[in-house]
Design a protein around this motif. Structure first.
Motif, PDB file in Angstrom:
ATOM      1  N   GLY A  34      -2.512 -24.320  -6.721  1.00 40.17           N
ATOM      2  CA  GLY A  34      -1.621 -23.803  -5.703  1.00 40.17           C
ATOM      3  C   GLY A  34      -0.211 -23.513  -6.178  1.00 40.17           C
ATOM      4  O   GLY A  34       0.590 -22.992  -5.422  1.00 40.17           O
ATOM      5  N   GLU A  35       0.121 -23.829  -7.419  1.00 42.48           N
ATOM      6  CA  GLU A  35       1.469 -23.568  -7.925  1.00 42.48           C
ATOM      7  C   GLU A  35       1.434 -22.423  -8.921  1.00 42.48           C
ATOM      8  O   GLU A  35       0.462 -22.231  -9.640  1.00 42.48           O
ATOM      9  N   ARG A  36       2.499 -21.636  -8.964  1.00 45.02           N
ATOM     10  CA  ARG A  36       2.638 -20.554  -9.932  1.00 45.02           C
ATOM     11  C   ARG A  36       3.373 -21.080 -11.158  1.00 45.02           C
ATOM     12  O   ARG A  36       4.339 -21.809 -11.025  1.00 45.02           O
ATOM     13  N   TRP A  37       2.916 -20.722 -12.326  1.00 43.04           N
ATOM     14  CA  TRP A  37       3.562 -21.135 -13.570  1.00 43.04           C
ATOM     15  C   TRP A  37       4.064 -19.912 -14.302  1.00 43.04           C
ATOM     16  O   TRP A  37       3.503 -18.839 -14.212  1.00 43.04           O
ATOM     17  N   ALA A  47      -6.863 -11.359  -6.677  1.00 47.13           N
ATOM     18  CA  ALA A  47      -8.286 -11.659  -6.888  1.00 47.13           C
ATOM     19  C   ALA A  47      -8.681 -12.959  -6.207  1.00 47.13           C
ATOM     20  O   ALA A  47      -9.732 -13.048  -5.574  1.00 47.13           O
ATOM     21  N   ALA A  48      -7.836 -13.967  -6.322  1.00 47.11           N
ATOM     22  CA  ALA A  48      -8.122 -15.248  -5.670  1.00 47.11           C
ATOM     23  C   ALA A  48      -8.174 -15.069  -4.156  1.00 47.11           C
ATOM     24  O   ALA A  48      -9.070 -15.599  -3.486  1.00 47.11           O
ATOM     25  N   GLY A  49      -7.229 -14.311  -3.610  1.00 47.03           N
ATOM     26  CA  GLY A  49      -7.235 -14.042  -2.174  1.00 47.03           C
ATOM     27  C   GLY A  49      -8.444 -13.240  -1.752  1.00 47.03           C
ATOM     28  O   GLY A  49      -9.072 -13.525  -0.719  1.00 47.03           O
ATOM     29  N   ASN A  50      -8.798 -12.237  -2.550  1.00 45.70           N
ATOM     30  CA  ASN A  50      -9.969 -11.414  -2.269  1.00 45.70           C
ATOM     31  C   ASN A  50     -11.238 -12.259  -2.277  1.00 45.70           C
ATOM     32  O   ASN A  50     -12.081 -12.152  -1.382  1.00 45.70           O
ATOM     33  N   PHE A  51     -11.356 -13.102  -3.277  1.00 44.17           N
ATOM     34  CA  PHE A  51     -12.548 -13.944  -3.381  1.00 44.17           C
ATOM     35  C   PHE A  51     -12.622 -14.914  -2.199  1.00 44.17           C
ATOM     36  O   PHE A  51     -13.682 -15.150  -1.638  1.00 44.17           O
ATOM     37  N   MET A  62      -8.708 -20.931  -8.371  1.00 44.98           N
ATOM     38  CA  MET A  62      -8.895 -20.294  -7.071  1.00 44.98           C
ATOM     39  C   MET A  62      -7.582 -20.094  -6.311  1.00 44.98           C
ATOM     40  O   MET A  62      -7.574 -19.466  -5.258  1.00 44.98           O
ATOM     41  N   ALA A  63      -6.485 -20.586  -6.848  1.00 48.84           N
ATOM     42  CA  ALA A  63      -5.179 -20.333  -6.256  1.00 48.84           C
ATOM     43  C   ALA A  63      -4.516 -19.103  -6.895  1.00 48.84           C
ATOM     44  O   ALA A  63      -3.441 -18.697  -6.485  1.00 48.84           O
ATOM     45  N   GLY A  64      -5.138 -18.531  -7.914  1.00 48.52           N
ATOM     46  CA  GLY A  64      -4.604 -17.349  -8.566  1.00 48.52           C
ATOM     47  C   GLY A  64      -3.774 -17.619  -9.801  1.00 48.52           C
ATOM     48  O   GLY A  64      -3.158 -16.704 -10.347  1.00 48.52           O
ATOM     49  N   ASN A  65      -3.760 -18.846 -10.284  1.00 50.57           N
ATOM     50  CA  ASN A  65      -3.043 -19.184 -11.519  1.00 50.57           C
ATOM     51  C   ASN A  65      -3.885 -18.802 -12.728  1.00 50.57           C
ATOM     52  O   ASN A  65      -5.069 -19.129 -12.789  1.00 50.57           O
ATOM     53  N   ILE A  66      -3.278 -18.141 -13.683  1.00 53.03           N
ATOM     54  CA  ILE A  66      -3.992 -17.743 -14.888  1.00 53.03           C
ATOM     55  C   ILE A  66      -4.138 -18.939 -15.820  1.00 53.03           C
ATOM     56  O   ILE A  66      -3.164 -19.592 -16.157  1.00 53.03           O
ATOM     57  N   ILE A  67      -5.372 -19.192 -16.230  1.00 53.15           N
ATOM     58  CA  ILE A  67      -5.655 -20.244 -17.205  1.00 53.15           C
ATOM     59  C   ILE A  67      -5.553 -19.643 -18.606  1.00 53.15           C
ATOM     60  O   ILE A  67      -4.863 -20.165 -19.468  1.00 53.15           O
ATOM     61  N   THR A  68      -6.255 -18.544 -18.820  1.00 47.98           N
ATOM     62  CA  THR A  68      -6.154 -17.815 -20.079  1.00 47.98           C
ATOM     63  C   THR A  68      -6.543 -16.368 -19.826  1.00 47.98           C
ATOM     64  O   THR A  68      -7.305 -16.073 -18.911  1.00 47.98           O
ATOM     65  N   THR A  69      -5.990 -15.487 -20.622  1.00 45.93           N
ATOM     66  CA  THR A  69      -6.320 -14.068 -20.508  1.00 45.93           C
ATOM     67  C   THR A  69      -6.365 -13.453 -21.893  1.00 45.93           C
ATOM     68  O   THR A  69      -5.597 -13.838 -22.775  1.00 45.93           O
ATOM     69  N   MET A  70      -7.286 -12.534 -22.065  1.00 46.39           N
ATOM     70  CA  MET A  70      -7.435 -11.847 -23.342  1.00 46.39           C
ATOM     71  C   MET A  70      -7.741 -10.387 -23.043  1.00 46.39           C
ATOM     72  O   MET A  70      -8.355 -10.075 -22.023  1.00 46.39           O
ATOM     73  N   ASP A  71      -7.318  -9.498 -23.948  1.00 43.37           N
ATOM     74  CA  ASP A  71      -7.631  -8.088 -23.739  1.00 43.37           C
ATOM     75  C   ASP A  71      -7.833  -7.394 -25.076  1.00 43.37           C
ATOM     76  O   ASP A  71      -7.678  -7.994 -26.128  1.00 43.37           O
TER      77      ASP A  71
END
Length: 162
Positions: free
Chosen positions: A7-10, A92-96, A68-77
């Protein structure tokens, strides 16, 4: 030591701009009773290896693991990503969450995956556990069936690391 609290943004930091919290324990609960998700460096390395080998190497443009709160754990591209992944993760979290509520309205326990098709890129959302969601962005060069197979394989491996 930093914690990723549900629930917190980092603010982003770490490898590849990810907002990862690294600790030496699996999880805990703070005084407010809120769950805290904790990842060890070994867990994150294994998760990132799976994302790279199972998804990026088959042509996926971007893959992001969020809570599920929308905080990114890891991302790669693939190095060509120009998307605002922090906004995408929150939406995405809200949509889900909204679609999960719709599932309940029609008598389903849940819909474990979502897919949105665009002209240039597509987005695939897959529930990893009750706490985590995998967002995959891919183009026309990857078929949805093949992607679903690779996401299922990657998800099974990731669950083993949590």
């Amino acid at each position: 030591m930093c914690l990723l609290r549900k629930g917190e943004r980092w603010q982003p930091f770490g490898y590849n701009g990810s907002a990862v919290r690294i600790m030496d324990k699996k999880h805990s609960s703070d005084t407010g009773g809120q769950n805290t998700y904790i990842f060890t460096p070994a867990q994150l390395s294994k998760i990132e290896a799976v994302l790279a080998e199972d998804l990026l190497d088959v042509g996926v443009h971007s893959v992001t693991l969020i809570d599920m709160a929308g905080n990114i754990i890891t991302t790669m591209d693939n190095g060509e990503n120009k998307h605002d992944l922090y906004s995408l993760a929150a939406l995405a979290a809200g949509n889900f969450g909204a679609v999960s509520t719709m599932a309940g309205l029609i008598g389903e326990d849940e819909f474990s995956l979502l897919f949105h098709k665009g002209k240039k890129e597509n987005i695939h959302f897959s529930k990893v556990t009750d706490e985590f969601l995998l967002i995959t962005i891919f183009g026309k060069e990857v078929s949805l069936g093949f992607l679903r197979l690779k996401v299922a394989e990657a998800t099974e491996k990731i669950v083993g690391f949590l």
